[in-house]
Design an enzyme around this catalytic site. Structure first.
Site, PDB file in Angstrom:
ATOM      1  N   ASP A 207      28.803  35.261  -1.308  1.00 60.82           N
ATOM      2  CA  ASP A 207      29.471  36.300  -0.499  1.00 60.82           C
ATOM      3  C   ASP A 207      30.834  35.792  -0.025  1.00 60.82           C
ATOM      4  O   ASP A 207      31.816  36.530  -0.003  1.00 60.82           O
ATOM      5  CB  ASP A 207      28.625  36.666   0.738  1.00 60.82           C
ATOM      6  CG  ASP A 207      27.787  37.926   0.533  1.00 60.82           C
ATOM      7  OD1 ASP A 207      27.366  38.165  -0.616  1.00 60.82           O
ATOM      8  OD2 ASP A 207      27.550  38.666   1.513  1.00 60.82           O
TER       9      ASP A 207
ATOM     10  N   LYS B  31      22.472  19.600   0.799  1.00 66.57           N
ATOM     11  CA  LYS B  31      22.497  19.100   2.184  1.00 66.57           C
ATOM     12  C   LYS B  31      21.687  17.808   2.174  1.00 66.57           C
ATOM     13  O   LYS B  31      20.678  17.669   2.887  1.00 66.57           O
ATOM     14  CB  LYS B  31      21.912  20.183   3.116  1.00 66.57           C
ATOM     15  CG  LYS B  31      22.094  19.915   4.595  1.00 66.57           C
ATOM     16  CD  LYS B  31      23.514  20.131   5.106  1.00 66.57           C
ATOM     17  CE  LYS B  31      23.638  19.667   6.547  1.00 66.57           C
ATOM     18  NZ  LYS B  31      25.012  19.717   7.067  1.00 66.57           N
TER      19      LYS B  31
ATOM     20  N   TYR C  43      13.482  30.755  -0.249  1.00 67.27           N
ATOM     21  CA  TYR C  43      13.133  32.166  -0.414  1.00 67.27           C
ATOM     22  C   TYR C  43      11.670  32.339  -0.814  1.00 67.27           C
ATOM     23  O   TYR C  43      11.072  33.369  -0.531  1.00 67.27           O
ATOM     24  CB  TYR C  43      14.009  32.804  -1.507  1.00 67.27           C
ATOM     25  CG  TYR C  43      15.326  33.352  -1.034  1.00 67.27           C
ATOM     26  CD1 TYR C  43      16.191  32.600  -0.254  1.00 67.27           C
ATOM     27  CD2 TYR C  43      15.717  34.638  -1.391  1.00 67.27           C
ATOM     28  CE1 TYR C  43      17.406  33.105   0.152  1.00 67.27           C
ATOM     29  CE2 TYR C  43      16.939  35.152  -0.982  1.00 67.27           C
ATOM     30  CZ  TYR C  43      17.777  34.384  -0.212  1.00 67.27           C
ATOM     31  OH  TYR C  43      18.984  34.896   0.188  1.00 67.27           O
TER      32      TYR C  43
ATOM     33  N   ASP D  81      23.357  32.177  -2.059  1.00 69.22           N
ATOM     34  CA  ASP D  81      23.491  33.523  -1.486  1.00 69.22           C
ATOM     35  C   ASP D  81      24.704  33.568  -0.561  1.00 69.22           C
ATOM     36  O   ASP D  81      25.552  34.458  -0.652  1.00 69.22           O
ATOM     37  CB  ASP D  81      22.207  33.858  -0.716  1.00 69.22           C
ATOM     38  CG  ASP D  81      22.270  35.232  -0.059  1.00 69.22           C
ATOM     39  OD1 ASP D  81      22.731  36.170  -0.717  1.00 69.22           O
ATOM     40  OD2 ASP D  81      21.876  35.338   1.121  1.00 69.22           O
TER      41      ASP D  81
ATOM     42  N   ASP E  66      28.084  22.544   4.065  1.00 73.22           N
ATOM     43  CA  ASP E  66      29.008  22.940   5.143  1.00 73.22           C
ATOM     44  C   ASP E  66      30.450  22.659   4.726  1.00 73.22           C
ATOM     45  O   ASP E  66      31.344  23.481   4.912  1.00 73.22           O
ATOM     46  CB  ASP E  66      28.645  22.245   6.479  1.00 73.22           C
ATOM     47  CG  ASP E  66      28.343  20.756   6.341  1.00 73.22           C
ATOM     48  OD1 ASP E  66      28.256  20.254   5.207  1.00 73.22           O
ATOM     49  OD2 ASP E  66      28.184  20.085   7.386  1.00 73.22           O
TER      50      ASP E  66
HETATM   51  C1  LIG Z   1      18.932  41.492  -0.595  1.00 75.95           C
HETATM   52  C2  LIG Z   1      18.688  40.027  -0.673  1.00 75.95           C
HETATM   53  C3  LIG Z   1      17.235  39.761  -0.930  1.00 75.95           C
HETATM   54  C4  LIG Z   1      19.565  39.326  -1.733  1.00 75.95           C
HETATM   55  C5  LIG Z   1      19.387  37.818  -1.661  1.00 75.95           C
HETATM   56  O1  LIG Z   1      19.363  37.250  -0.565  1.00 75.95           O
HETATM   57  O2  LIG Z   1      19.277  37.204  -2.727  1.00 75.95           O
HETATM   58  C6  LIG Z   1      21.061  39.611  -1.655  1.00 75.95           C
HETATM   59  O3  LIG Z   1      21.643  39.141  -0.496  1.00 75.95           O
HETATM   60  C7  LIG Z   1      21.759  39.029  -2.869  1.00 75.95           C
HETATM   61  O4  LIG Z   1      22.687  38.249  -2.692  1.00 75.95           O
HETATM   62  O5  LIG Z   1      21.398  39.412  -3.999  1.00 75.95           O
HETATM   63 MG   LIG Z   2      23.450  38.056  -0.835  1.00 77.93          MG
END
Ligand SMILES: CC(C)[C@H](C(=O)O)[C@@H](O)C(=O)O
Ligand SMILES: [Mg+2]
Ligand SMILES: NC(=O)c1ccc[n+]([C@@H]2O[C@H](COP(=O)([O-])OP(=O)(O)OC[C@H]3O[C@@H](n4cnc5c(N)ncnc54)[C@H](O)[C@@H]3O)[C@@H](O)[C@H]2O)c1
Length: 357
Positions: A252, A192, A141, A248, A224
């Site tokens: 999710d 990885k 990032y 990240d 993975d």
């Molecule tokens: C919006 C984006 C920059 C952010 C990230 O990738 O960290 C989001 O996806 C998160 O998980 O907080």
């Molecule tokens: Mg995110």
């Protein structure tokens, strides 16, 4: 002792969900006499529209002075065509890096009431309680160089750099080992290391740190495989530590195990325990303005704020108990709705948490 809380509603559903979390925070502020003081500022697309800057100096200054920040979400199609430096997401990333919020805690907990909202079988997810510790201010990032360049033969090339220094790895490793010590004493480091040198070093440093935490069992897993194991048998995990981008993505994925991304809170901490608290989800442009977003991830982020930055465990637990109670009552926003649930709006869900307090 007076403490300053900065509210950054942001874009899309951000203002809708932060409004509910603010009410909850104000209520526990009164009930528990916490002496919290609130102010707000613009970030992301809202700040771009007003000041042509996703992170105006005024917002960053207020952020530096605050004891804790509660953020909704940033971004949306309106700003998607802008150059990278001008995107709403830069506001969020700028806050994280300027305040050195390197330790991102993302707990994925399945409330038993929501077992049927998960897309996995109830027996696979019941009792799920994972903590993902994501490095937040380094890795791909933030690595340099980065950009899009023209090659000699005229073709364009996009490039980013995945880099971590030893000290960056050590400090997130320590947070992860200490988190594991306070929980189930199992830490899985996700990398990885079969392909990327930066994660070969990551693995070495985690092994080195293990000697300082003999009570914690350390394992390693390629990312993975980790993505696969999270949906195959998620309860094998206690604490997961990983870099910025893998964290990240895996967070999710873990969110969905709990029924909805609308349930997953987060804390982003620096070494002084100053923190920014936000739901793991985004600004959900597809449902913004409709009053149907789930505010619970943001409300639970406010509980994390009380726990990690303000040392108010009792108030944090009161919020978490109130959330559990509204779920017991069968109240559900659309994203966690099930057959026997009673569908409520964002505001009704917030009001129900207030009453349960
Ligand atoms: C919006 C984006 C920059 C952010 C990230 O990738 O960290 C989001 O996806 C998160 O998980 O907080
Ligand atoms: Mg995110
Ligand atoms: N921390 C942040 O501010 C953050 C995090 C992720 C994405 N984003 C930004 O948000 C924008 C949209 O991104 P995206 O669509 O990939 O991800 P998203 O998380 O905003 O939405 C993904 C899906 O989940 C649903 N969803 C998300 N939060 C919900 C909630 N509280 N209640 C009910 N449903 C919810 C959305 O409706 C959508 O269908 C982009 O601009 C992205 O950069 C911001």
């Amino acid at each position: 002792m007076p403490r300053n809380i900065l509210l950054l509603p942001g874009d899309g559903i951000g203002p809708e969900i932060v409004a509910e979390a603010e009410k909850v925070l104000r209520k526990v502020n009164d009930d528990f006499k916490l002496d919290l003081h609130f102010e707000s500022a613009l970030v992301g697309g809202a700040a771009l529209d007003e000041h042509d800057d996703p992170l105006p100096d005024e917002t960053l200054d207020k952020g530096r002075k605050a004891d804790a920040i509660l953020l909704g979400a940033v971004g949306g199609p309106k700003w998607d065509g802008l150059p990278m430096a001008k995107r709403p997401e830069k506001g969020l990333l700028g806050l994280r890096s300027n305040l050195e919020l390197f330790a991102n805690l993302r707990p994925a907990i399945l409330y038993p009431q929501l077992a049927s909202a998960s897309s996995l079988k109830p027996e696979v997810v019941s009792g799920l309680d994972i903590m993902i510790v994501r490095e937040l201010t380094g890795g791909i990032y933030f690595g340099q160089p980065r950009g899009i360049r023209n090659l000699e033969h005229g073709e364009r090339q996009g490039y980013n750099t995945y880099a971590y220094t030893e000290s960056e790895i050590r400090r997130i490793g320590r947070v992860a080992f200490e988190t594991a010590q306070q929980r189930g004493k199992k830490l899985c480091s996700v990398d990885k290391a079969n392909v990327l040198e930066v994660t070969v070093m990551w693995r070495e440093i985690m092994e080195d740190l293990k000697r300082e935490y003999p009570d914690v069992e350390l394992t390693h897993m390629y990312v993975d495989n980790a993505a696969m194991q999270l949906v195959r048998a998620p309860k094998q995990f206690d604490v997961i530590v990983t870099g910025n981008m893998f964290g990240d993505i895996l967070s999710d994925e873990a969110a969905m195990l709990t029924g909805s991304i609308g349930m997953l809170p987060s804390a982003s901490l620096n070494s002084d325990k100053q923190g920014m608290y936000e739901p793991c989800h985004g600004s959900a442009p597809d449902i913004a303005g409709q009053g149907i977003a789930n505010p619970l991830a943001t409300i639970l982020s406010a509980a994390m704020m009380l726990r990690y930055s303000l040392d108010e465990e009792e108030a944090a637990q009161a919020i978490e108990a109130a959330v559990s109670k509204v779920l017991d009552q069968g109240l559900r926003t659309a994203d966690i709705m099930s057959e026997d649930g009673k569908k409520v709006s964002t505001r009704e869900m917030g009001e129900a948490v207030l009453s349960a307090l």
